[in-house]
Design a protein around this motif. Structure first.
Motif, mmCIF file in Angstrom:
data_model
loop_
_atom_site.group_PDB
_atom_site.id
_atom_site.type_symbol
_atom_site.label_atom_id
_atom_site.label_comp_id
_atom_site.label_asym_id
_atom_site.label_seq_id
_atom_site.Cartn_x
_atom_site.Cartn_y
_atom_site.Cartn_z
ATOM 1 N N PRO A 194 0.838 -1.197 0.000
ATOM 2 C CA PRO A 194 0.000 0.000 0.000
ATOM 3 C C PRO A 194 0.875 1.250 0.000
ATOM 4 O O PRO A 194 1.979 1.245 0.553
ATOM 5 N N LEU A 195 0.399 2.299 -0.623
ATOM 6 C CA LEU A 195 1.121 3.571 -0.550
ATOM 7 C C LEU A 195 0.719 4.362 0.688
ATOM 8 O O LEU A 195 1.364 5.345 1.036
ATOM 9 N N LYS A 196 -0.364 3.908 1.354
ATOM 10 C CA LYS A 196 -0.830 4.557 2.574
ATOM 11 C C LYS A 196 -1.622 3.526 3.370
ATOM 12 O O LYS A 196 -2.237 2.634 2.806
ATOM 13 N N TYR A 197 -1.582 3.624 4.686
ATOM 14 C CA TYR A 197 -2.252 2.690 5.586
ATOM 15 C C TYR A 197 -1.549 1.328 5.564
ATOM 16 O O TYR A 197 -0.515 1.156 4.938
ATOM 17 N N ASP A 198 -2.160 0.355 6.237
ATOM 18 C CA ASP A 198 -1.487 -0.930 6.439
ATOM 19 C C ASP A 198 -1.844 -1.981 5.403
ATOM 20 O O ASP A 198 -1.090 -2.927 5.220
ATOM 21 N N HIS A 199 -2.993 -1.850 4.765
ATOM 22 C CA HIS A 199 -3.468 -2.904 3.884
ATOM 23 C C HIS A 199 -3.623 -2.381 2.454
ATOM 24 O O HIS A 199 -4.106 -1.263 2.245
ATOM 25 N N PRO A 200 -3.238 -3.171 1.470
ATOM 26 C CA PRO A 200 -3.283 -2.720 0.076
ATOM 27 C C PRO A 200 -4.658 -2.892 -0.563
ATOM 28 O O PRO A 200 -4.844 -3.653 -1.523
ATOM 29 N N PHE A 201 -5.644 -2.180 -0.021
ATOM 30 C CA PHE A 201 -6.963 -2.230 -0.627
ATOM 31 C C PHE A 201 -6.900 -1.659 -2.042
ATOM 32 O O PHE A 201 -6.092 -0.775 -2.345
ATOM 33 N N THR A 202 -7.779 -2.166 -2.909
ATOM 34 C CA THR A 202 -7.794 -1.720 -4.301
ATOM 35 C C THR A 202 -9.139 -1.129 -4.711
ATOM 36 O O THR A 202 -9.253 -0.532 -5.778
ATOM 37 N N ALA A 231 10.317 -12.720 -11.315
ATOM 38 C CA ALA A 231 10.819 -11.510 -11.968
ATOM 39 C C ALA A 231 10.312 -10.227 -11.322
ATOM 40 O O ALA A 231 10.771 -9.133 -11.670
ATOM 41 N N VAL A 232 9.370 -10.335 -10.370
ATOM 42 C CA VAL A 232 8.787 -9.141 -9.750
ATOM 43 C C VAL A 232 9.824 -8.428 -8.881
ATOM 44 O O VAL A 232 10.434 -9.041 -8.004
ATOM 45 N N THR A 233 9.993 -7.135 -9.121
ATOM 46 C CA THR A 233 10.889 -6.323 -8.300
ATOM 47 C C THR A 233 10.132 -5.376 -7.383
ATOM 48 O O THR A 233 10.669 -4.905 -6.385
ATOM 49 N N ASP A 234 8.884 -5.096 -7.730
ATOM 50 C CA ASP A 234 8.052 -4.222 -6.896
ATOM 51 C C ASP A 234 6.604 -4.396 -7.324
ATOM 52 O O ASP A 234 6.316 -4.758 -8.470
ATOM 53 N N ALA A 235 5.693 -4.156 -6.385
ATOM 54 C CA ALA A 235 4.265 -4.172 -6.683
ATOM 55 C C ALA A 235 3.584 -3.240 -5.689
ATOM 56 O O ALA A 235 3.881 -3.269 -4.494
ATOM 57 N N TYR A 236 2.681 -2.404 -6.197
ATOM 58 C CA TYR A 236 2.024 -1.444 -5.308
ATOM 59 C C TYR A 236 0.651 -1.063 -5.849
ATOM 60 O O TYR A 236 0.357 -1.214 -7.035
ATOM 61 N N VAL A 237 -0.193 -0.570 -4.952
ATOM 62 C CA VAL A 237 -1.491 -0.013 -5.324
ATOM 63 C C VAL A 237 -1.319 1.489 -5.494
ATOM 64 O O VAL A 237 -0.892 2.174 -4.561
ATOM 65 N N ASP A 238 -1.643 2.000 -6.670
ATOM 66 C CA ASP A 238 -1.527 3.436 -6.915
ATOM 67 C C ASP A 238 -2.771 4.133 -6.372
ATOM 68 O O ASP A 238 -3.662 4.556 -7.113
ATOM 69 N N ARG A 239 -2.795 4.254 -5.054
ATOM 70 C CA ARG A 239 -3.954 4.814 -4.359
ATOM 71 C C ARG A 239 -4.244 6.254 -4.767
ATOM 72 O O ARG A 239 -5.384 6.706 -4.701
ATOM 73 N N GLU A 240 -3.223 6.980 -5.195
ATOM 74 C CA GLU A 240 -3.415 8.375 -5.585
ATOM 75 C C GLU A 240 -4.424 8.499 -6.716
ATOM 76 O O GLU A 240 -5.130 9.507 -6.820
ATOM 77 N N ARG A 242 -7.109 6.972 -7.116
ATOM 78 C CA ARG A 242 -8.486 6.861 -6.613
ATOM 79 C C ARG A 242 -8.998 8.201 -6.100
ATOM 80 O O ARG A 242 -10.187 8.373 -5.843
ATOM 81 N N LYS A 243 -8.121 9.167 -5.982
ATOM 82 C CA LYS A 243 -8.494 10.469 -5.433
ATOM 83 C C LYS A 243 -9.092 11.381 -6.504
ATOM 84 O O LYS A 243 -8.851 11.205 -7.690
ATOM 85 N N GLY A 244 -9.828 12.374 -6.026
ATOM 86 C CA GLY A 244 -10.252 13.462 -6.892
ATOM 87 C C GLY A 244 -11.536 13.200 -7.656
ATOM 88 O O GLY A 244 -12.095 12.110 -7.670
ATOM 89 N N LYS A 245 -11.975 14.238 -8.327
ATOM 90 C CA LYS A 245 -13.223 14.196 -9.088
ATOM 91 C C LYS A 245 -13.073 13.276 -10.294
ATOM 92 O O LYS A 245 -12.072 13.308 -10.996
ATOM 93 N N GLY A 246 -14.083 12.466 -10.520
ATOM 94 C CA GLY A 246 -14.089 11.616 -11.697
ATOM 95 C C GLY A 246 -13.245 10.372 -11.595
ATOM 96 O O GLY A 246 -12.960 9.733 -12.618
ATOM 97 N N ALA A 247 -12.855 9.973 -10.393
ATOM 98 C CA ALA A 247 -12.025 8.771 -10.232
ATOM 99 C C ALA A 247 -12.876 7.513 -10.336
ATOM 100 O O ALA A 247 -14.068 7.510 -10.010
ATOM 101 N N SER A 248 -12.260 6.426 -10.781
ATOM 102 C CA SER A 248 -12.881 5.117 -10.676
ATOM 103 C C SER A 248 -12.965 4.738 -9.195
ATOM 104 O O SER A 248 -12.256 5.303 -8.350
#
Length: 263
Positions: A194-202, A231-240, A242-248
């Motif tokens: 996760p980029l914020k908080y403890d759990h990588p919610f999507t 082969a994975v070097t990193d994996a993350y949820v791009d929580r940013e 989800r922010k703002g007007k018109g987000a999924s």
């Protein structure tokens, strides 16, 4: 190489955000779900301007899937072999393609609606067909992954409050058993950070301030075979995103790989 999955919840509604995100994130391959657009209306030209080819399986209704790639797009298969269909209709919920050195599936698993609803039985049957369809690639030597909106939270830790989902779909033993069966075909859960908080919610519902309160679920998953997972070097949820007007209501899940792209 950067691969991502995103339930965009309507290409039409999210196109400016999608194009901006592709440009800023420098994603090589993006698996999309819930396109909600007809194939002949898909923004092929705008994506081509950014260097992306697109394979699309959509009818303009509430589902629809796609694979976008700037590293090649070959051997496209639209639909799920053995798809059980719902009420006599095979919905556009799966598409696969080879993109450079990897093969990917973009999947939008049926929601299930309610445990007693016929759509729930359809969901479990769809999972069985998916397992059968991917078993060969899962056990192969080529990096392979099934990415998308699975509409199942693998464990209780993948929902903000297990009690809030008691008796509901997305967390039932049968749905989680379907995920276990899929993994047993030779796939591993690539859990993002996760980029914020403890759990990588999507996913966070639009209602009741779920996103600001982080009342989310991890239902957008990356299930990968051994060559892909190694082969994975990193994996993350791009929580940013989800922010703002018109987000999924879903955030992209991004996976970085150390593989030879041939570029």
């Amino acid at each position: 190489m950067r691969i991502a999955t995103w339930n965009v919840n309507s290409i039409t509604a999210r196109l400016p955000r999608l194009l901006a995100w592709l440009e800023s994130s420098r994603t090589d391959v993006l698996c999309l779900q819930e396109a909600k657009i007809a194939e002949d209306q898909f923004p092929f030209d705008q994506l081509r301007d950014l260097g992306y080819e697109a394979a699309v399986h959509a009818t303009g209704r509430w589902n629809g899937v796609a694979v976008l790639s700037r590293v090649g797009l070959q051997d496209v298969v639209k639909g799920l072999p053995g798809d059980p269909g719902y009420e006599g209709v095979q919905e556009p919920r799966a598409i696969s393609a080879t993109c450079g050195p990897v093969r990917v599936w973009s999947v939008y698993v049926p929601n299930g609606r309610e445990v007693e609803h016929p759509h729930y039985a359809y969901k479990l049957q769809w999972f069985e067909a998916l397992r059968a369809a991917v078993a060969g690639d899962a056990g192969g030597s080529r990096p392979f992954a099934v990415l998308g909106d699975y509409n199942v939270a693998p464990t209780d830790e993948d929902v903000y409050d297990p009690a809030a989902f008691e008796g509901a779909t997305h967390v039932t033993p049968a749905e989680r058993a379907a995920l276990t069966s899929l993994r047993e075909a030779g796939l591993a859960d690539v859990v993002p950070r996760p980029l914020k908080y403890d759990h990588p919610f999507t996913y966070w519902d639009y209602r009741q301030l779920c996103f600001p309160k982080n009342r989310g679920m991890r239902i957008d998953l990356v299930y990968a075979n051994e060559p892909f997972a190694k082969a994975v070097t990193d994996a993350y949820v791009d929580r940013e995103e989800r922010k703002g007007k018109g987000a999924s209501d879903h955030a992209p899940v991004v996976v970085d790989l150390d593989v030879q792209t041939g570029l």
